[in-house]
Design an enzyme around this catalytic site. Structure first.
Site: not given
Length: 390
Positions: A344, A371
């Site tokens: 941003q 994971e």
């Protein structure tokens, strides 16, 4: 652009002099040797990274067993985390190459015979063999108990039939640590682990999978794949425990990789806002910018403390199920927010294809899934809290 760990973190008593030397040395090496992936031949780039990391001695920290090329007898969790954080701050694929050498060989270090350790671990540490961890299946991701790949005993061998998918290093690995069902029990019982060479008859790459942040990934097919019983890791039926022990070592390091990505994003954001002119001042002069930067830095430090608490406790021999889940959850979720904030602040530049911020935005997303997805980490944390309170 890379970003080294801050000195105040490394000065904490969580670390030994060897850890500080590793972080500093690897940061210096990375700055001089690592190049960004150019979008072509991801397989070749990863093979080259494994060779470079092995030749420079860094992969020794990902391998357990000093007698087999490892830096120490047991895998040092703090060292693995420091290495992943440092590498991720410079190159996502370098972090990937390092991590998979550790995850793919970890079960061998934990439960392999002396012969298996001698055959595989030293080559992994030198970067001469590429390792892979094959647990997930089309219907078995977070639910390991749903593993269906069958391993039927046949004399002095096992015959494997079924599929694995989402296998990192699939297609370029020299061997796979494969988890299969050897017994009639359902759920997590009846699973066993095997080391299967990539050129084994009956093993094939059924499909290469392309994802937003490119790396070698594949679906594997086992059709009458015969594997010698001597290639089994540990006893029959111990596969689930072995998989969890292996993942426990490296779950903390996923958090560390997220930290590396987040530190890179913050460093890039700081450099950008200091130099970007806007309405007669720099972007850094605006209070909204300063507020965003303050939150980003605070989230990184909070995640770092959770990560290295878990790593330190594991190295002291403590169970870290809750701590590792907290670290992975906090670090990956906060890194997503930090990188989004950096995008941003860069404005339009942040979404230009192959701009460093755009690459980071793609890199971080998968860490909240693999994971153990963030939702699974929440379940683990809550379960451990309720168990302790009971």
């Amino acid at each position: 652009m890379g970003a080294a760990l801050t000195n105040d973190l490394l000065d904490l008593p969580l670390f030994e002099p060897a850890h500080r030397a590793l972080a500093g040395g690897l940061a210096h090496w990375s700055a001089g040797h690592l190049r960004q992936y150019d979008g072509t031949d991801v397989d070749g780039h990863c093979r080259d990274l494994v060779r470079q990391l092995g030749a420079a001695g860094w992969l020794a920290w990902a391998v357990g067993g000093a007698a087999y090329g490892g830096a120490r007898d047991a895998i040092d969790t703090r060292a693995v985390c420091l290495a992943r954080e440092t590498l991720a701050a410079h190159s996502g694929l370098a972090d990937f190459a390092f991590a998979m050498q550790g995850l793919g060989s970890g079960a061998i270090a934990l439960a392999g015979s002396a012969a298996l350790k001698q055959r595989y671990l030293s080559r992994v540490a030198r970067g001469e063999a590429i390792a892979a961890f094959a647990l997930s299946e089309p219907q078995a991701g977070s639910d390991v108990g749903a593993v269906a790949l069958a391993a039927r005993r046949s004399g002095d061998a096992y015959v494997l039939d079924g599929e694995k998918t989402w296998i990192s290093n699939g297609g370029i690995a020299d061997f796979y640590v494969v988890f299969a069902r050897t017994g009639p029990d359902t759920g997590t019982r009846g699973l066993s682990a095997f080391v299967v060479d990539a050129d084994a008859a009956g093993l094939s790459v059924a499909e290469r999978i392309e994802v937003s942040a490119p790396h070698p990934l594949a679906r594997l097919r086992f059709a009458g794949c015969r594997v010698a019983a001597l290639q089994r890791l540990g006893e029959e039926g111990e596969g689930f425990k072995l998989a969890m022990r292996t993942l426990d070592i490296f779950r903390c390091s996923v958090a560390a990789a997220a930290l590396g990505f987040a530190r890179h994003a913050l460093a890039a954001a700081l450099a950008h806002v200091r130099g970007r002119s806007l309405f007669g001042q720099t972007l850094a002069d605006f209070q909204l910018t300063q507020s965003k930067l303050a939150v980003m830095a605070s989230e990184i430090d909070a995640a770092a403390l959770l990560t290295y608490r878990a790593a330190w406790r594991r190295d002291q021999g403590h169970a870290v199920t809750r701590e590792a889940a907290m670290a992975k959850l906090a670090a990956t979720e906060s890194a997503q927010r930090v990188i989004d904030g950096a995008v941003q602040l860069h404005g339009g530049l942040g979404v230009v294809a192959n701009h460093p911020m755009e690459r980071l935005y793609r890199e971080i997303r998968a860490l909240r899934i693999y994971e153990g997805a963030s939702e699974v980490q929440q379940l683990i944390i809550a379960r451990e809290l309720l168990r302790a309170g009971g």
